[in-house]
Design an enzyme around this catalytic site. Structure first.
Site, short mmCIF file in Angstrom:
data_model
loop_
_atom_site.label_atom_id
_atom_site.label_comp_id
_atom_site.label_asym_id
_atom_site.label_seq_id
_atom_site.Cartn_x
_atom_site.Cartn_y
_atom_site.Cartn_z
N ASP A 10 23.72 32.31 4.03
CA ASP A 10 24.01 33.47 4.89
C ASP A 10 24.78 32.93 6.11
O ASP A 10 24.91 31.71 6.28
CB ASP A 10 22.69 34.12 5.33
N SER A 11 25.21 33.84 6.97
CA SER A 11 25.89 33.42 8.19
C SER A 11 24.92 32.82 9.21
O SER A 11 25.36 32.18 10.17
CB SER A 11 26.58 34.63 8.83
N TYR A 42 29.58 37.08 10.49
CA TYR A 42 30.54 37.39 9.43
C TYR A 42 31.02 38.85 9.53
O TYR A 42 32.11 39.18 9.09
CB TYR A 42 29.87 37.24 8.06
N GLY A 43 30.14 39.69 10.06
CA GLY A 43 30.30 41.15 9.97
C GLY A 43 31.68 41.71 10.26
O GLY A 43 32.13 42.61 9.56
N CYS A 73 23.49 37.53 1.83
CA CYS A 73 24.27 38.14 2.90
C CYS A 73 25.06 39.28 2.26
O CYS A 73 25.84 39.04 1.33
CB CYS A 73 25.21 37.10 3.50
N ASN A 74 24.86 40.48 2.75
CA ASN A 74 25.58 41.62 2.18
C ASN A 74 27.07 41.51 2.44
O ASN A 74 27.89 41.87 1.60
CB ASN A 74 25.06 42.92 2.81
N GLU A 149 19.76 36.78 15.58
CA GLU A 149 20.22 35.39 15.58
C GLU A 149 19.89 34.70 16.92
O GLU A 149 19.76 33.48 16.97
CB GLU A 149 21.73 35.38 15.31
N CYS A 181 21.84 44.64 5.75
CA CYS A 181 22.21 43.32 6.26
C CYS A 181 20.92 42.52 6.31
O CYS A 181 19.89 43.03 6.78
CB CYS A 181 22.83 43.45 7.66
N THR A 182 20.96 41.30 5.81
CA THR A 182 19.71 40.54 5.69
C THR A 182 19.07 40.25 7.05
O THR A 182 17.85 40.10 7.14
CB THR A 182 19.94 39.24 4.90
N HIS A 183 19.88 40.18 8.10
CA HIS A 183 19.30 39.98 9.43
C HIS A 183 18.35 41.13 9.81
O HIS A 183 17.37 40.93 10.52
CB HIS A 183 20.40 39.88 10.50
#
Ligand code: DGL
Length: 259
Positions: A10-11, A42-43, A73-74, A149, A181-183
């Site tokens: 993921d980012s 990344y978004g 990560c989507n 993050e 979004c995984t976050h």
């Protein structure tokens, strides 16, 4: 059976939501996690840039001997999953907002995701297939991934941000939010506190189950006596990553740096 690790990337710390599910379902699997924090977020990045990073990371994970890679990560799935699958003999498992599951129980859904995910073909396909008769409102998560993050999930800052981003759609009648979004999985408790009664769709466990099914079908599961574990590779500041991962309940040290 295959004792090699599962690669996950993921980012930043978002994909740890999938790692958490993998660890609870299959503690004997070893996982190598790549956090591309130097390139976070990344978004809003161009698709070609994310694709390039995804290929470089996949190469790094293959060099580490990974037997399957989860694109946790989507945004990276939207930009690169199809091409990664075409270019590599390894199985890849990716993510797409869980609209299918949301649409089975709601007529008015908010999909919360990054701009990259919302404009991607993968999501357009899912929306086309599953959104029939459902009012779907796409909402860009603005600074939510950055809040996670920064280690601020579970704080008043996170709850204020969640209210600002989701409030208008929920006041307009949406009763379900899809965490695209995984976050955002790490903001589920903040969302539940701000919006009691709202259904929250988080696909991290479903994705982990799917990855394990793919392994089982290919005969690549780790033997039951295998020693599980988590190796962390971080492209950016390791100290910052450590603080962030501790904030979402992960212990341990990022052992390796990478570019
Ligand atoms: N975790 C990533 C996702 O699932 C996005 C976070 C970012 O913008 O880097 O889309």
């Amino acid at each position: 059976m295959d004792p090699h690790p599962i690669g996950v990337f993921d980012s930043g710390i978002g994909g740890l939501s999938v790692v958490r599910a993998l660890q609870s379902l299959a503690p004997h699997e070893r996982i190598v996690y790549f956090a591309d924090t130097d390139w976070f977020p990344y978004g809003g990045r161009p698709e070609a840039e994310i694709r390039k990073r995804s290929f470089a990371i996949a190469r790094r994970l293959m060099d580490a001997g990974c037997k399957l890679i989860v694109v946790a990560c989507n945004t990276a799935s939207a930009a690169a999953l199809k091409d990664l699958r075409e270019a590599s003999p390894l199985p890849f498992v990716g993510m797409v907002p869980g609209l299918k599951s949301a649409a089975s129980s709601s007529r008015h859904v908010v999909v919360l995701a990054t701009p990259g995910t919302l404009r991607g073909e993968l999501y357009a396909e899912v929306e086309h297939r599953f959104a029939n008769g459902v009012r779907v409102v796409d909402v860009s998560g603005a600074n939510l991934a950055a809040i996670v993050e920064s280690g601020l999930a579970g704080t008043a800052t996170a709850r204020t941000a969640v209210r600002a981003v989701l409030g208008p759609a929920i006041e307009a009648g949406a009763d379900t939010v899809v965490l695209g979004c995984t976050h955002y999985a790490f903001l589920a408790a903040d969302i539940a506190t701000e919006f009691p009664g709202l259904a929250i769709i988080d696909t991290s466990e479903a994705v982990a189950r799917h990855a394990l099914r793919v392994l089982a079908d290919a005969g690549l599961e780790a033997p039951p006596n295998n020693e599980g574990g988590l190796d962390l590779i971080v492209s950016g500041d390791r100290e910052q990553f450590r603080t962030a991962m501790h904030s979402v309940g992960f212990a341990g040290e990022p052992a390796e740096a990478a570019s």
